[in-house]
Motif scaffolding. Structure first.
Motif, PDB file in Angstrom:
ATOM      1  N   ILE A 156     -18.748 -29.387 -11.570  1.00  0.00           N
ATOM      2  CA  ILE A 156     -17.508 -30.162 -11.488  1.00  0.00           C
ATOM      3  C   ILE A 156     -17.844 -31.626 -11.222  1.00  0.00           C
ATOM      4  N   GLU A 157     -17.251 -32.517 -11.969  1.00  0.00           N
ATOM      5  CA  GLU A 157     -17.457 -33.943 -11.772  1.00  0.00           C
ATOM      6  C   GLU A 157     -16.631 -34.431 -10.575  1.00  0.00           C
ATOM      7  N   TYR A 158     -17.111 -35.454  -9.925  1.00  0.00           N
ATOM      8  CA  TYR A 158     -16.428 -35.974  -8.760  1.00  0.00           C
ATOM      9  C   TYR A 158     -16.828 -37.430  -8.547  1.00  0.00           C
ATOM     10  N   GLU A 159     -16.062 -38.108  -7.719  1.00  0.00           N
ATOM     11  CA  GLU A 159     -16.409 -39.464  -7.298  1.00  0.00           C
ATOM     12  C   GLU A 159     -16.919 -39.398  -5.869  1.00  0.00           C
ATOM     13  N   PHE A 160     -18.090 -39.968  -5.613  1.00  0.00           N
ATOM     14  CA  PHE A 160     -18.644 -39.991  -4.260  1.00  0.00           C
ATOM     15  C   PHE A 160     -18.315 -41.336  -3.628  1.00  0.00           C
ATOM     16  N   VAL A 161     -17.613 -41.290  -2.495  1.00  0.00           N
ATOM     17  CA  VAL A 161     -17.224 -42.497  -1.772  1.00  0.00           C
ATOM     18  C   VAL A 161     -18.146 -42.624  -0.569  1.00  0.00           C
ATOM     19  N   TYR A 162     -19.014 -43.624  -0.595  1.00  0.00           N
ATOM     20  CA  TYR A 162     -20.019 -43.795   0.447  1.00  0.00           C
ATOM     21  C   TYR A 162     -19.383 -44.216   1.778  1.00  0.00           C
ATOM     22  N   VAL A 163     -19.771 -43.518   2.837  1.00  0.00           N
ATOM     23  CA  VAL A 163     -19.312 -43.845   4.189  1.00  0.00           C
ATOM     24  C   VAL A 163     -20.519 -44.293   4.995  1.00  0.00           C
ATOM     25  N   ASP A 164     -20.471 -45.500   5.510  1.00  0.00           N
ATOM     26  CA  ASP A 164     -21.573 -46.060   6.279  1.00  0.00           C
ATOM     27  C   ASP A 164     -21.418 -45.655   7.741  1.00  0.00           C
TER      28      ASP A 164
ATOM     29  N   MET B 255     -10.621 -39.998 -11.692  1.00  0.00           N
ATOM     30  CA  MET B 255     -11.209 -38.698 -11.400  1.00  0.00           C
ATOM     31  C   MET B 255     -10.462 -38.060 -10.223  1.00  0.00           C
ATOM     32  N   ALA B 256     -10.084 -36.806 -10.375  1.00  0.00           N
ATOM     33  CA  ALA B 256      -9.232 -36.168  -9.382  1.00  0.00           C
ATOM     34  C   ALA B 256      -9.958 -35.905  -8.071  1.00  0.00           C
ATOM     35  N   ILE B 257     -11.216 -35.494  -8.135  1.00  0.00           N
ATOM     36  CA  ILE B 257     -11.930 -35.102  -6.934  1.00  0.00           C
ATOM     37  C   ILE B 257     -12.739 -36.267  -6.366  1.00  0.00           C
ATOM     38  N   LYS B 258     -12.586 -36.486  -5.052  1.00  0.00           N
ATOM     39  CA  LYS B 258     -13.373 -37.490  -4.346  1.00  0.00           C
ATOM     40  C   LYS B 258     -14.012 -36.849  -3.122  1.00  0.00           C
ATOM     41  N   VAL B 259     -15.272 -37.184  -2.884  1.00  0.00           N
ATOM     42  CA  VAL B 259     -15.958 -36.741  -1.681  1.00  0.00           C
ATOM     43  C   VAL B 259     -16.334 -37.981  -0.885  1.00  0.00           C
ATOM     44  N   HIS B 260     -15.809 -38.094   0.324  1.00  0.00           N
ATOM     45  CA  HIS B 260     -16.148 -39.197   1.213  1.00  0.00           C
ATOM     46  C   HIS B 260     -17.268 -38.713   2.123  1.00  0.00           C
ATOM     47  N   GLY B 261     -18.427 -39.360   2.066  1.00  0.00           N
ATOM     48  CA  GLY B 261     -19.530 -38.883   2.887  1.00  0.00           C
ATOM     49  C   GLY B 261     -20.718 -39.822   2.856  1.00  0.00           C
ATOM     50  N   ASN B 262     -21.773 -39.366   3.480  1.00  0.00           N
ATOM     51  CA  ASN B 262     -23.033 -40.089   3.494  1.00  0.00           C
ATOM     52  C   ASN B 262     -24.096 -39.175   2.907  1.00  0.00           C
ATOM     53  N   PRO B 263     -24.955 -39.683   2.011  1.00  0.00           N
ATOM     54  CA  PRO B 263     -25.932 -38.815   1.349  1.00  0.00           C
ATOM     55  C   PRO B 263     -26.927 -38.160   2.296  1.00  0.00           C
ATOM     56  N   LEU B 264     -27.073 -38.671   3.524  1.00  0.00           N
ATOM     57  CA  LEU B 264     -28.000 -38.076   4.489  1.00  0.00           C
ATOM     58  C   LEU B 264     -27.373 -36.940   5.280  1.00  0.00           C
ATOM     59  N   SER B 265     -26.087 -36.746   5.151  1.00  0.00           N
ATOM     60  CA  SER B 265     -25.375 -35.736   5.923  1.00  0.00           C
ATOM     61  C   SER B 265     -25.489 -34.351   5.291  1.00  0.00           C
ATOM     62  N   PRO B 266     -26.052 -33.360   6.003  1.00  0.00           N
ATOM     63  CA  PRO B 266     -26.100 -31.994   5.465  1.00  0.00           C
ATOM     64  C   PRO B 266     -24.711 -31.439   5.164  1.00  0.00           C
ATOM     65  N   ALA B 267     -23.709 -31.804   5.959  1.00  0.00           N
ATOM     66  CA  ALA B 267     -22.355 -31.325   5.708  1.00  0.00           C
ATOM     67  C   ALA B 267     -21.823 -31.866   4.383  1.00  0.00           C
ATOM     68  N   ALA B 268     -22.071 -33.142   4.121  1.00  0.00           N
ATOM     69  CA  ALA B 268     -21.662 -33.726   2.844  1.00  0.00           C
ATOM     70  C   ALA B 268     -22.455 -33.097   1.697  1.00  0.00           C
ATOM     71  N   GLN B 269     -23.747 -32.894   1.916  1.00  0.00           N
ATOM     72  CA  GLN B 269     -24.600 -32.276   0.890  1.00  0.00           C
ATOM     73  C   GLN B 269     -24.110 -30.876   0.544  1.00  0.00           C
ATOM     74  N   ARG B 270     -23.590 -30.161   1.539  1.00  0.00           N
ATOM     75  CA  ARG B 270     -23.070 -28.811   1.316  1.00  0.00           C
ATOM     76  C   ARG B 270     -21.942 -28.840   0.274  1.00  0.00           C
ATOM     77  N   VAL B 271     -21.059 -29.815   0.404  1.00  0.00           N
ATOM     78  CA  VAL B 271     -19.944 -29.946  -0.533  1.00  0.00           C
ATOM     79  C   VAL B 271     -20.441 -30.356  -1.914  1.00  0.00           C
ATOM     80  N   LEU B 272     -21.386 -31.302  -1.947  1.00  0.00           N
ATOM     81  CA  LEU B 272     -21.930 -31.750  -3.236  1.00  0.00           C
ATOM     82  C   LEU B 272     -22.633 -30.600  -3.952  1.00  0.00           C
ATOM     83  N   LEU B 273     -23.318 -29.750  -3.201  1.00  0.00           N
ATOM     84  CA  LEU B 273     -23.996 -28.605  -3.810  1.00  0.00           C
ATOM     85  C   LEU B 273     -22.985 -27.636  -4.407  1.00  0.00           C
TER      86      LEU B 273
END
Length: 212
Positions: A26-34, A1-19
């Motif tokens: 658009i499909e994407y891969e979510f890479v969890y950041v602890d 998958m071409a698009i990857k989002v590195h983030g944490n699901p609790l982060s509003p900034a990450a949520q902004r991108v996911l929204l």
């Protein structure tokens, strides 16, 4: 998958991108950041965002950080997909840019600090600075007074169509609705109707479902 989002699901900034990706379907891969363990300081995340903050974003060989820059890129690069979030008309685009700046420089300037004081500090068992909370609520109220006048003239901040200017507000508003700050939104009927609209969008409901 071409698009990857590195983030944490609790982060509003990450949520902004996911929204934004959800609005564009658009499909994407979510890479969890602890965030708790400091995993975000390890490769490959730090090679994308040198400040060690989330989110970080990859689209093929393009690597970006800063959530608003990422959403703007998505809106431009995938203009033909999903919800139109930007426009070609220069005057309408200028309005989107104005209210996007207001969100970043005024709304979130107060909203982010309020979230930290009211939501984050209790989780960490830190004392909330109530005097600061009152000050920040007053700042946010001033911004919402401007929004109330604007939203009495148009359905959304930049006009009658949902745009990137509205989208960037959603995660922070969602968090603030869980606190006593909710009253500031409820007291302003046009703001309250706008909040109900943007928080009820199918794309945001999809993001929330994915975070649970």
């Amino acid at each position: 998958m071409a698009i990857k989002v590195h983030g944490n699901p609790l982060s509003p900034a990450a949520q902004r991108v996911l929204l934004c990706l959800a609005e564009k379907d658009i499909e994407y891969e979510f890479v969890y950041v602890d965030l708790a363990t400091g995993q975000q300081k390890k490769e490959p995340f730090i090679s994308i965002n040198p400040f060690g903050q989330i989110p970080a974003f990859e689209d093929g060989d393009l690597k970006l950080f800063e959530s608003r820059a990422i959403t703007k890129y998505i809106a431009y690069a995938y203009a033909d997909k999903g919800t139109p979030l930007l426009v070609e008309d220069p005057k309408k685009m200028a309005l989107i840019q104005v209210w996007s700046e207001v969100e970043a420089q005024r709304f979130d300037a107060a909203g982010q600090k309020l979230s930290f004081e009211i939501l984050v500090k209790p989780i960490k068992c830190w004392a909330t600075d109530e005097a600061l909370v009152e000050q920040l609520q007053a700042q946010l109220a001033t911004v919402l007074d401007v929004y109330e006048k604007r939203l009495a003239q148009s359905k959304y901040l930049a006009g009658d169509n949902f745009s990137l200017a509205d989208l960037n507000h959603v995660p922070r508003i969602n968090n603030l609705m869980k606190t006593k700050v909710r009253a500031l939104f409820e007291q302003r009927p046009h703001v309250w109707a706008w909040c109900a609209d943007i928080l009820g969008r199918p794309a945001w409901q999809k993001v929330l479902a994915g975070l649970n």
